[in-house]
Design an enzyme around this catalytic site. Structure first.
Site, mmCIF file in Angstrom:
data_model
loop_
_atom_site.group_PDB
_atom_site.id
_atom_site.type_symbol
_atom_site.label_atom_id
_atom_site.label_comp_id
_atom_site.label_asym_id
_atom_site.label_seq_id
_atom_site.Cartn_x
_atom_site.Cartn_y
_atom_site.Cartn_z
ATOM 1 N N LYS A 84 -18.699 8.597 22.744
ATOM 2 C CA LYS A 84 -17.387 8.605 23.424
ATOM 3 C C LYS A 84 -16.904 7.180 23.681
ATOM 4 C CE LYS A 84 -19.013 11.032 26.913
ATOM 5 N NZ LYS A 84 -20.408 11.333 26.535
ATOM 6 N N ARG A 160 -16.410 17.145 33.970
ATOM 7 C CA ARG A 160 -17.775 17.413 33.515
ATOM 8 C C ARG A 160 -18.305 18.710 34.095
ATOM 9 N NH1 ARG A 160 -19.425 11.874 32.400
ATOM 10 N NH2 ARG A 160 -21.262 11.940 31.076
ATOM 11 N N ARG A 195 -29.530 2.115 22.843
ATOM 12 C CA ARG A 195 -28.243 1.535 23.275
ATOM 13 C C ARG A 195 -28.455 0.275 24.105
ATOM 14 N NH1 ARG A 195 -24.028 5.310 26.042
ATOM 15 N NH2 ARG A 195 -25.876 6.006 27.182
ATOM 16 N N ARG A 224 -28.972 0.498 30.165
ATOM 17 C CA ARG A 224 -28.598 1.340 31.305
ATOM 18 C C ARG A 224 -29.816 2.018 31.917
ATOM 19 N NH1 ARG A 224 -23.387 4.901 29.671
ATOM 20 N NH2 ARG A 224 -24.668 6.524 30.611
ATOM 21 N N ARG A 235 -29.801 14.756 31.210
ATOM 22 C CA ARG A 235 -28.326 14.674 31.111
ATOM 23 C C ARG A 235 -27.804 15.643 30.066
ATOM 24 N NH1 ARG A 235 -28.151 8.546 29.830
ATOM 25 N NH2 ARG A 235 -26.003 8.936 29.229
HETATM 26 P P1 AP5 Z 1 -21.711 5.543 23.354
HETATM 27 O O1 AP5 Z 1 -20.415 5.288 22.722
HETATM 28 O O2 AP5 Z 1 -22.118 4.638 24.476
HETATM 29 O O3 AP5 Z 1 -21.854 7.072 23.800
HETATM 30 P P2 AP5 Z 1 -21.234 7.855 25.026
HETATM 31 O O4 AP5 Z 1 -20.886 9.189 24.520
HETATM 32 O O5 AP5 Z 1 -20.197 7.048 25.634
HETATM 33 O O6 AP5 Z 1 -22.549 7.941 25.914
HETATM 34 P P3 AP5 Z 1 -22.776 7.852 27.473
HETATM 35 O O7 AP5 Z 1 -24.282 7.859 27.636
HETATM 36 O O8 AP5 Z 1 -22.086 6.695 28.067
HETATM 37 O O9 AP5 Z 1 -22.183 9.161 27.940
HETATM 38 P P4 AP5 Z 1 -22.498 9.878 29.219
HETATM 39 O O10 AP5 Z 1 -21.444 10.873 29.195
HETATM 40 O O11 AP5 Z 1 -23.872 10.368 29.347
HETATM 41 O O12 AP5 Z 1 -22.429 8.711 30.304
HETATM 42 P P5 AP5 Z 1 -21.334 8.276 31.341
HETATM 43 O O13 AP5 Z 1 -21.357 6.824 31.398
HETATM 44 O O14 AP5 Z 1 -20.080 8.963 31.089
HETATM 45 O O15 AP5 Z 1 -22.778 5.525 22.240
HETATM 46 C C1 AP5 Z 1 -24.166 5.709 22.499
HETATM 47 C C2 AP5 Z 1 -25.003 4.852 21.526
HETATM 48 O O16 AP5 Z 1 -24.806 5.349 20.219
HETATM 49 C C3 AP5 Z 1 -24.583 3.403 21.462
HETATM 50 O O17 AP5 Z 1 -25.678 2.596 21.333
HETATM 51 C C4 AP5 Z 1 -23.702 3.309 20.225
HETATM 52 O O18 AP5 Z 1 -23.734 2.031 19.656
HETATM 53 C C5 AP5 Z 1 -24.282 4.361 19.341
HETATM 54 N N1 AP5 Z 1 -23.287 5.010 18.494
HETATM 55 C C6 AP5 Z 1 -22.034 5.391 18.866
HETATM 56 N N2 AP5 Z 1 -21.405 5.982 17.802
HETATM 57 C C7 AP5 Z 1 -22.286 5.987 16.775
HETATM 58 C C8 AP5 Z 1 -22.219 6.481 15.441
HETATM 59 N N3 AP5 Z 1 -21.128 7.079 14.960
HETATM 60 N N4 AP5 Z 1 -23.305 6.336 14.658
HETATM 61 C C9 AP5 Z 1 -24.425 5.731 15.132
HETATM 62 N N5 AP5 Z 1 -24.554 5.236 16.371
HETATM 63 C C10 AP5 Z 1 -23.483 5.369 17.202
HETATM 64 O O19 AP5 Z 1 -21.953 8.899 32.668
HETATM 65 C C11 AP5 Z 1 -23.139 8.397 33.221
HETATM 66 C C12 AP5 Z 1 -23.497 9.165 34.499
HETATM 67 O O20 AP5 Z 1 -22.439 9.053 35.466
HETATM 68 C C13 AP5 Z 1 -23.678 10.673 34.335
HETATM 69 O O21 AP5 Z 1 -24.969 10.997 33.918
HETATM 70 C C14 AP5 Z 1 -23.386 11.150 35.773
HETATM 71 O O22 AP5 Z 1 -24.469 10.948 36.615
HETATM 72 C C15 AP5 Z 1 -22.276 10.240 36.216
HETATM 73 N N6 AP5 Z 1 -20.951 10.827 35.922
HETATM 74 C C16 AP5 Z 1 -20.023 10.351 35.030
HETATM 75 N N7 AP5 Z 1 -18.922 11.128 35.022
HETATM 76 C C17 AP5 Z 1 -19.154 12.116 35.919
HETATM 77 C C18 AP5 Z 1 -18.403 13.245 36.339
HETATM 78 N N8 AP5 Z 1 -17.188 13.518 35.825
HETATM 79 N N9 AP5 Z 1 -18.925 14.058 37.280
HETATM 80 C C19 AP5 Z 1 -20.133 13.813 37.811
HETATM 81 N N10 AP5 Z 1 -20.907 12.754 37.442
HETATM 82 C C20 AP5 Z 1 -20.426 11.920 36.508
#
Ligand code: AP5
Length: 590
Positions: A84, A160, A195, A224, A235
């Site tokens: 994402k 979410r 990552r 992270r 997760r």
């Molecule tokens: P990346 O682009 O970073 O993936 P992402 O989908 O953004 O992953 P996140 O781990 O950030 O998502 P998440 O939803 O778990 O975390 P968030 O920060 O939102 O890519 C991942 C890796 O893959 C990278 O190394 C990249 O280089 C690689 N990659 C990307 N595309 C690729 C491709 N096509 N091919 C190969 N490699 C690739 O949330 C974190 C925490 O916050 C949650 O766990 C929760 O505790 C809290 N939180 C956030 N939002 C809420 C909510 N709405 N409600 C409650 N808690 C929340």
């Protein structure tokens, strides 16, 4: 994921909750976001109604909207590490949307050590969801900011849970498209564990897939705290539990994309979807946009023609242009008065649609006027309580003035804009001391009036006493004495009541002038906008069949009937006056 520094999204403190592989330097500018963003102090934000219509652009936020040319609103979803954040960087680069990532927002709160951050930390570190109320408050406040409204938004990581999706629905916040990135589980785990993030640029790397460009960058990369295999599994489990319920909310606009391909290929798909959407939106808005221009042209050319007073005021219903002229006129005068620290104000305006004596009276026009004023102050971060008197009296005498019947319901069901002003910055109440809450910043009272047999003034006085130094604005009050149910005037305490009613200072006054006992033709008008003088105008029919208002005189105080007569007869001021009384329409007003 972190927002790219090149994005228009937000400036973040990127170090929160990371195990640094090197000691990164703090970026002090990034801290400002978090401090001004605390959901505990939502007053620091501006709210805007996309539906508010004004004639000109008197202030930020409330703009002319003869049409709406809405920017893109995008939601992106997918399991942890589905890519994402990576795709968001590319989307922002191409489409300039405001990237709002709840993960980033929360990490910024943690890094700034805010109350929200401290609460969120334990949930995030264990891979659980942060409680809905915290995240929802953050998101709705962020969405209400002007940049998101103007440039469009890209919501990443929210909603979410089903409850979060419902919160957005209730606030009428809906995306144009819901993109879901689909990636097999085993790949997700590898992506998370590999990552790395650059705390300086916010860029996302992967040790194998997207290694850093230089040793210098590599040395400062951070990991992270929630990117361990165990936490990713937890997760992922939570994501799966919620995914179906959320998708059901957006099933009609969902686009699932294979996220297990090179990122450029994935973006190609997203790019074509968004470009098509943008095209569709632009096509839809072409006509209204032209209307906007026409509206503005017409408004400004008419403004010239009007020379202060719009013509054709006997044409019912009033055109939107005329209504907007008055809403804006009242708004500006009221704002000037409040900004000057005036606290007991009244607005009196009796154009036909706002004159309850006329059968063309429209409660909708009164409500629109109230909405424009309330939203404008809310837009300045004030908490506004809009009050309508409730039913007065008891038993057989219970009732409310006909002019106000149904007002409260209309106010409650009115469109107060998309971004949650209603219930936060704007509340609806009735008139009385118990309606004054500590958090209220000001009060707008809709046409408070005495009814036959009932006097509102005691409630009003109790309310203004409780309001203290906070502004109380009466819109079209009618506080003169009325006969009791027995047909006899209430005399007890009359002087005090009238004295109290007179303690409200006029910040806007507009009255059309007619011959005594008639409501046609319009002879002229009196207008006063705070802090300026009263202006007296005469309506003149031109040979072309058009009409215009000619300024006759100005007065420091509201002119008397005699002064108006003299001005119309062309008599110099202070000459001996004869009370001819042709302007007897004023007798009930002065
Ligand atoms: P990346 O682009 O970073 O993936 P992402 O989908 O953004 O992953 P996140 O781990 O950030 O998502 P998440 O939803 O778990 O975390 P968030 O920060 O939102 O890519 C991942 C890796 O893959 C990278 O190394 C990249 O280089 C690689 N990659 C990307 N595309 C690729 C491709 N096509 N091919 C190969 N490699 C690739 O949330 C974190 C925490 O916050 C949650 O766990 C929760 O505790 C809290 N939180 C956030 N939002 C809420 C909510 N709405 N409600 C409650 N808690 C929340």
């Amino acid at each position: 994921m972190l927002a790219s520094s090149s994005s228009t999204a937000i400036s973040l403190h990127p170090l929160a909750n990371y195990n640094a592989s090197a000691t990164p330097s703090l970026n002090p500018s990034s801290l400002s976001f978090s401090s001004s963003y605390s959901y505990l102090s939502p007053l620091s934000f501006r709210l805007h109604s996309s539906k508010t219509h004004l004639r000109i652009t008197p202030k930020k936020g409330l703009r002319v909207s003869c049409s709406t040319n809405e920017p893109l609103k995008v939601m992106i979803s997918g399991a942890p590490a589905s890519g994402k954040g990576t795709q968001c960087e590319l989307i922002v680069q191409k489409f300039g949307l405001v990237h709002i990532s709840t993960g980033d927002l929360l990490r910024a709160e943690i890094s700034s050590g805010t109350e929200i951050g401290n609460k969120a930390k334990e949930f995030m570190n264990s891979g659980r969801l942060v409680p809905d109320e915290i995240v929802t408050a953050m998101v709705t406040v962020r969405l209400s900011r002007q940049d998101a409204k103007e440039k469009g938004w890209l919501l990443d990581g929210y909603p979410r849970s089903f409850a979060q999706a419902q919160s957005l629905e209730e606030l009428n916040i809906r995306p144009d498209i819901y993109i879901v990135l689909d990636v097999p589980d085993e790949i997700l785990i590898d992506r998370c564990v590999g990552r790395r993030l650059d705390p300086v640029t916010g860029k996302i790397y992967h040790l194998k897939n997207f290694p850093p460009e230089s040793e210098e960058i590599k040395a400062r990369l951070v990991t992270r705290a929630d990117d361990t295999e165990e936490k990713v599994k937890s997760r992922l489990e939570i994501y799966k539990q919620n995914a179906a319920a959320i998708s059901s909310t957006y099933s009609s606009i969902t686009n699932k994309i294979d996220g297990n391909r090179p990122k450029e290929i994935i973006f190609k798909d997203i790019d074509s979807l968004l470009s098509q959407l943008l095209k569709d939106k632009t096509a839809k808005s072409v006509k209204p946009v032209l209307q906007t221009e026409n509206c503005l042209d017409q408004a400004s050319s008419n403004e010239e023609k009007w020379r202060g007073i719009p013509t054709r005021l006997n044409n019912i219903p009033h055109s939107r242009e005329i209504r907007n002229y008055f809403y804006d006129d009242v708004l500006q005068a009221t704002q000037r008065a409040v900004n000057d620290g005036r606290t007991r104000l009244k607005v009196e305006i009796n154009i036909p649609e706002l004159n309850p004596e006329m059968d063309v009276y429209r409660i909708g026009t009164l409500m629109e006027l109230v909405r424009v004023i309330a939203l404008s102050f809310a837009d300045d971060g004030k908490r506004v309580k809009v009050c309508v008197q409730g039913s007065m009296g008891e038993g057989a005498l219970a009732g409310m003035p006909l002019q106000l019947a149904g007002t409260r319901k209309i106010l409650e069901f009115m469109d107060w804009g998309n971004y949650g002003a209603m219930g936060t910055f704007i509340k609806i109440g009735s008139i009385g001391a118990k309606e004054v809450d500590e958090e209220d910043d000001m009060f707008i009272l809709v046409a408070p009036q005495n009814a036959v047999g009932n006097c509102i003034i005691d409630d009003l006085r109790a309310m203004t006493d409780a309001a203290g130094k906070r502004p109380v604005i009466l819109i079209n009050p009618r506080l003169k004495d009325l006969p009791g149910s027995s047909g006899i005037m209430q005399t007890m305490g009359r002087d005090k009541r009238l004295e109290y009613a007179a303690s409200f200072e006029s910040c806007y006054f507009f009255r059309l002038l007619y011959y005594a006992g008639t409501q046609y033709p319009i002879m002229g008008a009196i207008r006063m906008t705070y802090p300026y003088d009263y202006e007296l105008y005469k309506r003149v029919d031109e040979p072309s069949g058009k009409e215009k208002y000619v300024s006759l005189s100005t007065f420091k105080e509201r002119p008397t009937i005699d002064e108006i007569n003299d001005a119309f007869l062309g008599k110099p001021r202070n000459k001996d006056k004869k009370a001819s009384g042709i302007w007897g329409f004023l007798s009930g007003v002065f």
